[in-house]
Design a protein around this motif. Structure first.
Motif, PDB file in Angstrom:
ATOM      1  N   THR A   1      74.480  34.098  38.259  1.00 20.13           N
ATOM      2  CA  THR A   1      73.440  35.122  38.208  1.00 20.13           C
ATOM      3  C   THR A   1      72.144  34.605  37.587  1.00 20.13           C
ATOM      4  O   THR A   1      71.103  35.224  37.682  1.00 20.13           O
ATOM      5  CB  THR A   1      73.925  36.341  37.387  1.00 20.13           C
ATOM      6  OG1 THR A   1      74.353  35.903  36.107  1.00 20.13           O
ATOM      7  CG2 THR A   1      75.067  37.038  38.098  1.00 20.13           C
ATOM      8  N   LYS A   2      72.246  33.460  36.947  1.00 21.39           N
ATOM      9  CA  LYS A   2      71.076  32.927  36.249  1.00 21.39           C
ATOM     10  C   LYS A   2      70.346  31.861  37.070  1.00 21.39           C
ATOM     11  O   LYS A   2      69.146  31.923  37.269  1.00 21.39           O
ATOM     12  CB  LYS A   2      71.528  32.360  34.905  1.00 21.39           C
ATOM     13  CG  LYS A   2      70.389  32.083  33.945  1.00 21.39           C
ATOM     14  CD  LYS A   2      70.958  31.636  32.598  1.00 21.39           C
ATOM     15  CE  LYS A   2      69.853  31.264  31.639  1.00 21.39           C
ATOM     16  NZ  LYS A   2      70.406  30.740  30.380  1.00 21.39           N
ATOM     17  N   CYS A   3      71.106  30.860  37.546  1.00 17.96           N
ATOM     18  CA  CYS A   3      70.447  29.735  38.214  1.00 17.96           C
ATOM     19  C   CYS A   3      70.729  29.680  39.717  1.00 17.96           C
ATOM     20  O   CYS A   3      70.228  28.813  40.406  1.00 17.96           O
ATOM     21  CB  CYS A   3      70.857  28.420  37.560  1.00 17.96           C
ATOM     22  SG  CYS A   3      72.542  27.921  37.938  1.00 17.96           S
TER      23      CYS A   3
ATOM     24  N   VAL B   1      83.938  32.156  33.857  1.00 20.04           N
ATOM     25  CA  VAL B   1      83.507  30.801  34.171  1.00 20.04           C
ATOM     26  C   VAL B   1      82.163  30.511  33.508  1.00 20.04           C
ATOM     27  O   VAL B   1      81.369  31.407  33.253  1.00 20.04           O
ATOM     28  CB  VAL B   1      83.386  30.587  35.696  1.00 20.04           C
ATOM     29  CG1 VAL B   1      84.738  30.733  36.370  1.00 20.04           C
ATOM     30  CG2 VAL B   1      82.381  31.531  36.311  1.00 20.04           C
ATOM     31  N   LYS B   2      81.964  29.232  33.261  1.00 24.35           N
ATOM     32  CA  LYS B   2      80.714  28.810  32.648  1.00 24.35           C
ATOM     33  C   LYS B   2      80.011  27.847  33.583  1.00 24.35           C
ATOM     34  O   LYS B   2      80.533  26.783  33.923  1.00 24.35           O
ATOM     35  CB  LYS B   2      81.002  28.126  31.312  1.00 24.35           C
ATOM     36  CG  LYS B   2      79.755  27.814  30.514  1.00 24.35           C
ATOM     37  CD  LYS B   2      80.153  27.246  29.166  1.00 24.35           C
ATOM     38  CE  LYS B   2      78.927  27.026  28.292  1.00 24.35           C
ATOM     39  NZ  LYS B   2      79.304  26.469  26.978  1.00 24.35           N
TER      40      LYS B   2
ATOM     41  N   ASN C   1      75.318  29.624  31.606  1.00 24.16           N
ATOM     42  CA  ASN C   1      75.571  31.033  31.833  1.00 24.16           C
ATOM     43  C   ASN C   1      77.064  31.289  32.037  1.00 24.16           C
ATOM     44  O   ASN C   1      77.719  30.597  32.801  1.00 24.16           O
ATOM     45  CB  ASN C   1      74.794  31.500  33.071  1.00 24.16           C
ATOM     46  CG  ASN C   1      75.016  32.966  33.374  1.00 24.16           C
ATOM     47  OD1 ASN C   1      74.883  33.812  32.492  1.00 24.16           O
ATOM     48  ND2 ASN C   1      75.366  33.266  34.606  1.00 24.16           N
ATOM     49  N   GLU C   2      77.574  32.301  31.358  1.00 24.13           N
ATOM     50  CA  GLU C   2      78.971  32.674  31.557  1.00 24.13           C
ATOM     51  C   GLU C   2      79.034  33.994  32.305  1.00 24.13           C
ATOM     52  O   GLU C   2      78.277  34.918  32.021  1.00 24.13           O
ATOM     53  CB  GLU C   2      79.678  32.832  30.204  1.00 24.13           C
ATOM     54  CG  GLU C   2      79.889  31.518  29.499  1.00 24.13           C
ATOM     55  CD  GLU C   2      80.690  31.692  28.201  1.00 24.13           C
ATOM     56  OE1 GLU C   2      81.072  32.817  27.872  1.00 24.13           O
ATOM     57  OE2 GLU C   2      80.909  30.679  27.533  1.00 24.13           O
ATOM     58  N   GLN C   3      79.924  34.055  33.264  1.00 17.61           N
ATOM     59  CA  GLN C   3      80.126  35.325  33.938  1.00 17.61           C
ATOM     60  C   GLN C   3      81.565  35.452  34.383  1.00 17.61           C
ATOM     61  O   GLN C   3      82.286  34.470  34.507  1.00 17.61           O
ATOM     62  CB  GLN C   3      79.153  35.477  35.113  1.00 17.61           C
ATOM     63  CG  GLN C   3      79.374  34.525  36.264  1.00 17.61           C
ATOM     64  CD  GLN C   3      78.207  34.612  37.252  1.00 17.61           C
ATOM     65  OE1 GLN C   3      77.123  34.076  37.039  1.00 17.61           O
ATOM     66  NE2 GLN C   3      78.426  35.316  38.347  1.00 17.61           N
TER      67      GLN C   3
END
Ligand SMILES: [Zn+2]
Length: 56
Positions: free
Chosen positions: A32-34, A11-12, A17-19
């Protein structure tokens, strides 16, 4: 070729951020980023609020 509904999702998030997360969530998943909520369990299938880039 493979069953799209059985595995993982890439997912983006809105932040870019993609995870990779599991398609069936047991608990809330955050970026994990925002720290935005990108997936929530709904008693079966996950509710994904981010863009799904790829399924495995
Ligand atoms: Zn994010």
């Amino acid at each position: 070729m493979e069953n799209k509904k059985s595995g993982f999702l890439k997912v983006k998030c809105e932040c870019g951020n993609e995870q990779v997360i599991f398609g069936k969530l047991a608990s809330e998943v955050k970026c994990t980023k925002c720290d935005a909520v990108i997936g929530q369990p709904t008693g079966g299938k996950a509710a994904i609020s981010a863009e799904i880039v790829e399924t495995y």
